[in-house]
Design an enzyme around this catalytic site. Structure first.
Site, PDB file in Angstrom:
ATOM      1  CG  ASN A  24      38.882  51.244  52.827  1.00 60.74           C
ATOM      2  OD1 ASN A  24      39.570  50.908  53.800  1.00 60.74           O
ATOM      3  ND2 ASN A  24      38.026  50.403  52.260  1.00 60.74           N
ATOM      4  CD  GLU A  78      40.923  48.579  51.813  1.00 56.14           C
ATOM      5  OE1 GLU A  78      40.115  47.782  51.277  1.00 56.14           O
ATOM      6  OE2 GLU A  78      41.392  49.565  51.206  1.00 56.14           O
ATOM      7  CG  ASP A 132      35.809  47.138  42.567  1.00 53.13           C
ATOM      8  OD1 ASP A 132      36.740  46.996  43.373  1.00 53.13           O
ATOM      9  OD2 ASP A 132      34.877  46.320  42.441  1.00 53.13           O
TER      10      ASP A 132
END
Length: 335
Positions: free
Chosen positions: A207, A210, A282
């Site tokens: 993302n 990150e 996820d």
């Protein structure tokens, strides 16, 4: 985007076997109502109505794979404790194999306790160990993956990293090499500690936060050109074929460098009532991996995974994707 891609996605899901390697946890919830503030401290009092445990971390990725009709094989090292027994029982209840699960007396099973009042998360308490696996546990995990690659027709491998210690440089390099030898695509949902250790993987999905931390640059107000440069840097540094960047309410971006190309695509987020973003990543990596294993175009991969990630954000707590709802929305929007 066309009906042919959608038909491929629907009809080939049950043929996919996805190996999920990474950090797992139990997401434990206390649900209740709030109608007063504690006289002891300025905090809400939650009148408990129910408790619930859910599979989290890499196990939620496995749940998403299972919810879509494919077969997940989860590989991880748990603690040798009571919570590991609870975890395996939950896996069996969800109709997922436990053949890839190992336990170690030097670790504990991660549990995240969440207190939910009036459908809002008020507090989270984590019980965990985040030190890397011992060399013995590393070898056991690598051997387990090697054996599964010999005995199962694995379609793809997901590295699901939550910085809890299961993903180490050695685990990454040896499993990636095994996958390359068998032409099995590898995908990554990274965290900070091992961000730059994923080399030669097929798809890398950070993302924006990150990505900023991993490349040590400020991307808070990044435009498309900034994302293109960051993706090119990852491709150059780590030999990554596809970089998929999730952008929260700004949608998602993909850069595809396969076969010497340079295809860059951005799609906006779909307007939704967001209740909880937990577990959205996820779902995105699960759908993206399945699309990749089926050989679908990168634009289809981007659209389907972006759509799925948004759907799960409408529910409080970590939940897997609803397959029928995803199918319905794909058909309505893209077909």
């Amino acid at each position: 985007m066309n009906m042919k891609d959608f038909e491929t996605f629907k009809t080939q899901l049950e043929r996919q076997i996805v190996l999920v390697v990474g950090d797992v946890m139990i997401d434990s919830y206390i649900w209740g109502g709030v109608d007063r503030i504690s006289p002891e401290a300025p905090v809400p009092v939650v009148a408990e109505t129910r408790r619930e445990n859910r599979l989290g971390g890499a196990a939620n990725v496995a749940l998403n794979i299972r919810a879509l009709g494919a077969k997940p094989v989860l590989c991880t090292v748990l603690g040798d404790d009571a919570k590991s027994h609870d975890f395996e029982a939950m896996m069996q209840k969800a109709d997922m194999t436990t053949e890839g699960i190992l336990t170690s007396p030097t670790r504990i099973t991660t549990v995240k306790y969440r207190i939910i009042g009036n459908n809002t998360q008020l507090l989270r308490v984590d019980k965990e160990i985040t030190t890397p696996l011992s060399s013995d546990d590393e070898q056991r995990l690598i051997d387990k993956v090697a054996n599964l690659l010999k005995t199962s027709q694995i379609s793809a491998i997901i590295f699901q990293d939550y910085d809890k210690g299961n993903i180490t440089p050695r685990v990454i390099s040896e499993i990636t090499a095994m996958a390359q030898a068998k032409s099995i695509p590898t995908t990554v949902d990274p965290k900070h500690r091992n961000f730059l250790n994923f080399k030669g993987v097929t798809l890398f999905k950070p993302n924006l936060k990150e990505l900023s931390e991993g490349l040590d640059c400020d991307l808070k107000n990044a435009g498309i050109e900034d994302l293109e440069k960051a993706a090119e840097k990852l491709h150059s540094l780590q030999n990554i074929d596809i970089v998929l960047i999730t952008l929260s309410d700004k949608g998602a971006f993909v850069a595809d460098f396969r076969n010497g190309g340079r295809e860059m695509i951005h799609v906006p987020a779909h307007l939704r009532k967001i209740s909880d973003v937990s577990g959205a990543g996820d779902t995105v990596i699960s759908v993206a991996t399945l699309c990749l294993s089926m050989g679908l175009p990168v634009k289809t991969l981007l659209n389907y995974s972006n759509l799925a990630g948004g759907i799960v954000c409408e529910t409080v707590g970590v939940v897997p994707i609803d397959k029928q709802r995803l199918f319905d929305e794909i058909q309505r929007i893209y077909c």
